[in-house]
Design an enzyme around this catalytic site. Structure first.
Site, PDB file in Angstrom:
ATOM      1  N   CYS A   1       0.835  -1.195   0.000  1.00 32.36           N
ATOM      2  CA  CYS A   1       0.000   0.000   0.000  1.00 32.36           C
ATOM      3  C   CYS A   1       0.876   1.253   0.000  1.00 32.36           C
ATOM      4  CB  CYS A   1      -0.944   0.080   1.182  1.00 32.36           C
ATOM      5  SG  CYS A   1      -2.223  -1.163   1.188  1.00 32.36           S
TER       6      CYS A   1
ATOM      7  N   ARG B   1       6.340  -1.508  -3.668  1.00 39.92           N
ATOM      8  CA  ARG B   1       6.017  -2.076  -2.357  1.00 39.92           C
ATOM      9  C   ARG B   1       5.010  -3.211  -2.479  1.00 39.92           C
ATOM     10  NH1 ARG B   1       6.479   2.380   1.643  1.00 39.92           N
ATOM     11  NH2 ARG B   1       4.619   1.635   2.673  1.00 39.92           N
TER      12      ARG B   1
ATOM     13  N   TRP C   1      -2.784  -2.950  -1.539  1.00 38.68           N
ATOM     14  CA  TRP C   1      -2.424  -4.377  -1.500  1.00 38.68           C
ATOM     15  C   TRP C   1      -3.454  -5.004  -0.576  1.00 38.68           C
ATOM     16  CZ3 TRP C   1      -0.587  -7.956   2.202  1.00 38.68           C
ATOM     17  CH2 TRP C   1      -0.014  -9.111   1.665  1.00 38.68           C
TER      18      TRP C   1
ATOM     19  N   ASN D   1      -3.141   3.321   4.906  1.00 38.42           N
ATOM     20  CA  ASN D   1      -2.270   2.135   4.993  1.00 38.42           C
ATOM     21  C   ASN D   1      -2.390   1.600   6.405  1.00 38.42           C
ATOM     22  OD1 ASN D   1      -1.325   2.728   2.488  1.00 38.42           O
ATOM     23  ND2 ASN D   1       0.762   3.231   3.128  1.00 38.42           N
ATOM     24  N   GLY D   2      -2.365   0.283   6.552  1.00 40.72           N
ATOM     25  CA  GLY D   2      -2.436  -0.297   7.888  1.00 40.72           C
ATOM     26  C   GLY D   2      -3.707  -1.122   8.031  1.00 40.72           C
TER      27      GLY D   2
ATOM     28  N   GLU E   1      17.825 -19.178   2.972  1.00 39.95           N
ATOM     29  CA  GLU E   1      17.715 -18.013   2.085  1.00 39.95           C
ATOM     30  C   GLU E   1      17.602 -18.465   0.615  1.00 39.95           C
ATOM     31  OE1 GLU E   1      17.057 -15.044   1.940  1.00 39.95           O
ATOM     32  OE2 GLU E   1      18.034 -14.175   0.203  1.00 39.95           O
TER      33      GLU E   1
ATOM     34  N   LYS F   1      14.269 -17.610  -1.613  1.00 43.31           N
ATOM     35  CA  LYS F   1      14.349 -16.806  -2.833  1.00 43.31           C
ATOM     36  C   LYS F   1      13.813 -17.588  -4.019  1.00 43.31           C
ATOM     37  CE  LYS F   1      15.169 -13.743  -1.650  1.00 43.31           C
ATOM     38  NZ  LYS F   1      15.626 -12.786  -0.640  1.00 43.31           N
TER      39      LYS F   1
ATOM     40  N   GLU G   1       9.975 -17.562  -3.743  1.00 44.21           N
ATOM     41  CA  GLU G   1       9.406 -16.243  -4.034  1.00 44.21           C
ATOM     42  C   GLU G   1       9.428 -15.922  -5.514  1.00 44.21           C
ATOM     43  OE1 GLU G   1      12.154 -13.910  -1.356  1.00 44.21           O
ATOM     44  OE2 GLU G   1      10.359 -12.674  -1.294  1.00 44.21           O
TER      45      GLU G   1
ATOM     46  N   HIS H   1      17.032 -37.161   9.429  1.00 43.71           N
ATOM     47  CA  HIS H   1      15.986 -37.238  10.445  1.00 43.71           C
ATOM     48  C   HIS H   1      14.586 -37.132   9.831  1.00 43.71           C
ATOM     49  CE1 HIS H   1      18.956 -37.283  13.564  1.00 43.71           C
ATOM     50  NE2 HIS H   1      19.540 -36.220  13.013  1.00 43.71           N
TER      51      HIS H   1
ATOM     52  N   LYS I   1       6.603  -5.574  -0.777  1.00 41.22           N
ATOM     53  CA  LYS I   1       7.983  -5.247  -0.401  1.00 41.22           C
ATOM     54  C   LYS I   1       8.104  -4.961   1.097  1.00 41.22           C
ATOM     55  CE  LYS I   1      12.282  -4.115  -1.019  1.00 41.22           C
ATOM     56  NZ  LYS I   1      13.161  -5.314  -1.081  1.00 41.22           N
TER      57      LYS I   1
HETATM   58  C1  F6R Z   1      12.437 -11.980   1.070  1.00 38.30           C
HETATM   59  C2  F6R Z   1      12.026 -10.718   1.632  1.00 38.30           C
HETATM   60  C3  F6R Z   1      11.306 -10.724   2.940  1.00 38.30           C
HETATM   61  C4  F6R Z   1      11.865  -9.612   3.849  1.00 38.30           C
HETATM   62  C5  F6R Z   1      11.012  -9.525   5.135  1.00 38.30           C
HETATM   63  C6  F6R Z   1      11.564  -8.502   6.114  1.00 38.30           C
HETATM   64  O1  F6R Z   1      13.132 -11.812  -0.122  1.00 38.30           O
HETATM   65  O2  F6R Z   1      12.257  -9.673   1.066  1.00 38.30           O
HETATM   66  O3  F6R Z   1      11.370 -11.962   3.568  1.00 38.30           O
HETATM   67  O4  F6R Z   1      13.185  -9.911   4.156  1.00 38.30           O
HETATM   68  O5  F6R Z   1       9.708  -9.166   4.785  1.00 38.30           O
HETATM   69  O6  F6R Z   1      11.642  -7.234   5.536  1.00 38.30           O
HETATM   70  P1  F6R Z   1      12.534  -6.087   6.159  1.00 38.30           P
HETATM   71  O7  F6R Z   1      13.957  -6.481   5.988  1.00 38.30           O
HETATM   72  O8  F6R Z   1      12.164  -4.860   5.378  1.00 38.30           O
HETATM   73  O9  F6R Z   1      12.148  -5.996   7.609  1.00 38.30           O
END
Ligand code: F6R
Length: 602
Positions: free
Chosen positions: A2, A27, A74, A100-101, A475, A479, A482, A498, A597
């Protein structure tokens, strides 16, 4: 997640609002809308899907006005429809509001307002705010907003305008960012600095519970606030010749290390200078327990931070994700420091955890990328990662910046304790050469692209690693999920036997992160276990390791570095692999489906 933009001034608001929205949509959004006060009636237009759909609708009419609001939504409450898109308006179409929120008590408020005769047009939580403002409106908009906000529970950044109290924008916030942009003869309000940076760098960050009133020639808020200078330039949000922000930002990973360490390493002293900690140096010396709190990718850097801090600074360290930590009853005391790690500095669960610790008067520290973000402002002290603006939804270079920063923090705290000068020197000088070593890794981009071609039709992937690289397995898997929407899991290699081995067969490849470090032989055993069950294996190994070639199907090589810094180098090929997989699978790599984002809601 948002975005809000508002304009009041002498120019036509439409293009300013649209440009602002374009800068906020990274975002994450699924619909958008604007309202502009033209000469006669307010004109409110909304569209589902891309911002271009909104632009098409706008282009079909000639709209002019010097005051307006824009929003990209969003969805949280209610489907993605025009009715649910913002701005929302009241029964009389007098008040228009963007938000937003989340308004947590919206159901009870809605029931009450409906009983009082208000008619709702949407399924959103936001619309109750509009009707609440209507309920209290008696000619003065800020007064009505103030009264309305007393009744709500939850989080908000809002901007409101009214036909019957024209020539003003009223804005307010609670746990959702909102900044005020100040320029000659014009004012802007936005949830993200990127939306206003082309107009002004003079901004005021609104604080929780503050209400700002913007008029064409002046503004006021409850308290006086210091001006902040935005430190990055508008060019930061351009793709710089790359097809996607994601690729640009991965290619900037060496630069992210460089920016994080610039001016901070003291090689001769085997130490680092972190200006943000100057005032609390003595308090930090007494800390005997650390807790690192973060979400998603940032939580994996926290897990790596734990290995670094325990091994080299000798401080017992816990790690938790914000969504769990905020509801825990952690054992903390005056010698505990809690470090919050976040790219955006606006992640709701991380911020809620921060508030919990503030209530207990525990020392709070921030490792944050976005300058002036809520986390940066609310923590007692902190270090900026200086990774530059990260536009692609999935985090890449910011993660690398976090790892470099945590390595420096380890040296800082370690040298306050028992870390020997020689060890400090070793880490600091390795860090100083790391940007160039990371550039070497990027040279294997075309090989990694070929690997993605080879593996693109597989539907499931394991990522395994141990010790420092166990979080990197997580990680790598996150990735890939995502960006490519494929099923991937990341675990410590030792956990395979396990239960997880049951899934291994020819159709389930594993990416094994196995640099030549203290757990290399353990990783080799894990790889053997997979090969014995016919699972294809891609190894991420240290340059010159010839042995591994005979064991696995494919190898990606990374240069040698200190064990604690290998996660930085190992991440780069994994980010590239996910990127190329997503491109081959024709996914929207910069804006993966269902994701935002900045996760500013719980
Ligand atoms: C994954 C990703 C998310 C952020 C998470 C925390 O690629 O971007 O998992 O890492 O939402 O976001 P921040 O770092 O902005 O607190």
């Amino acid at each position: 997640m948002c975005g809000i933009i508002g304009y009041i001034g002498k120019k036509n608001a439409i293009q300013i609002l649209i440009n602002g929205l374009h800068r906020e949509i990274y975002r994450g959004y699924d619909s958008s809308g604007i309202v502009v006060f033209g000469k006669n009636e307010p004109i409110c237009i909304k569209a589902v899907g891309k911002i271009e759909n909104l632009e098409k609708k706008l282009n079909s009419q000639s709209i002019e006005g010097n005051l307006g609001l824009g929003h990209c939504r969003w969805a949280t409450h209610g489907e993605v429809t025009e009715a649910n898109a913002h701005p929302h308006f009241d029964c009389q179409k007098n008040i228009f509001l963007v938000h937003n929120g989340i308004i947590e008590n919206y159901k009870e408020l809605k029931k009450k307002l409906e009983k009082e005769g208000h008619q709702f047009n949407s399924d959103t939580d936001t619309e109750v705010l509009t009707h609440l403002v209507e309920k209290y409106f008696q000619g003065n908009l800020e007064e009505a907003v103030r009264k309305a906000l007393r009744e709500v529970r939850g989080t908000y950044g809002i901007a409101v305008i009214s036909k019957k109290d024209p020539q003003k924008i009223v804005a307010a916030k609670l746990s959702s960012p909102l900044i005020l942009g100040i320029n000659k003869d014009e004012f802007l309000i936005a949830s993200d600095p990127s939306a206003i940076i082309t107009h002004t760098r003079q901004v005021i960050n609104l604080d929780d519970n503050e209400i700002a009133v913007l008029k064409p020639d002046n503004f006021f808020i409850l308290r006086e606030k210091p001006l902040t200078q935005i430190e990055w330039t508008p060019g930061d949000e351009k793709k710089g010749g790359y097809p996607h922000f994601m690729l640009k930002e991965i290619m900037e990973e060496p630069e992210a290390i460089e920016n994080a360490i610039k001016g901070r390493l003291m090689i001769e002293e085997g130490s680092v200078k972190l200006g943000g900690f100057d005032e609390i140096q003595e308090r930090l010396r007494k800390i005997n327990k650390l807790i690192l709190v973060a979400c998603g990718t940032a939580s994996y850097s926290a897990r790596i931070g734990k290995y670094m801090l325990e091994e080299y600074a000798g401080i017992p360290t816990e790690v938790d994700v914000g969504s769990e930590f905020r509801y825990r009853k952690p054992i903390v005391d005056k010698n505990t420091a809690v470090i919050f790690i976040s790219q955006s500095g606006e992640t709701a669960d991380t911020l809620a955890s921060l508030q919990e610790m503030k209530k207990k008067e525990i020392l709070t520290l921030g490792v944050t990328n976005v300058v002036g973000s809520t986390q940066a402002r609310e923590t007692n002290a902190g270090v900026y990662t200086r990774s530059g603006s990260e536009i692609a939804v999935a985090s890449s270079k910011a993660f690398i910046g976090q790892l470099a920063t945590l390595a420096m923090l380890t040296v800082y705290l370690g040298r306050q304790r028992d870390m020997a000068l020689i060890m400090g020197k070793r880490i600091v000088s390795e860090l100083s050469g790391l940007p160039d070593i990371a550039k070497e890794v990027l040279k294997s981009a075309s090989e990694i692209k070929e690997l993605a071609e080879k593996y693109k039709d597989f539907k499931n992937f394991w990522f395994i690693g141990r010790k420092y690289n166990s979080p990197i397995a997580s990680e790598g898997a996150l990735k890939l999920k995502e960006l490519s929407y494929l099923h991937a899991e990341g675990i410590g290699g030792g956990e395979l036997k396990h239960g997880h081995l049951a899934l291994i067969d020819e159709s389930f490849p594993t990416i094994a992160i196995c640099p030549s470090d203290s757990v290399y032989e353990k990783m080799v055993s894990n790889i053997e276990e997979i090969k014995a069950r016919k699972g294809p294996v891609i190894a991420l190994a240290t340059k010159n390791n010839k042995e591994i070639k005979n064991l696995v199907d494919d190898v990606i090589y990374i240069p040698k570095t200190l064990e604690m810094l290998t996660p930085i180098l190992a991440t780069i090929p994994l980010h590239l692999f996910s990127y190329y997989m997503a491109v081959l699978l024709k996914n929207d790599v910069d804006k993966p489906r269902n994701l935002a984002k900045s996760v500013t809601v719980e």
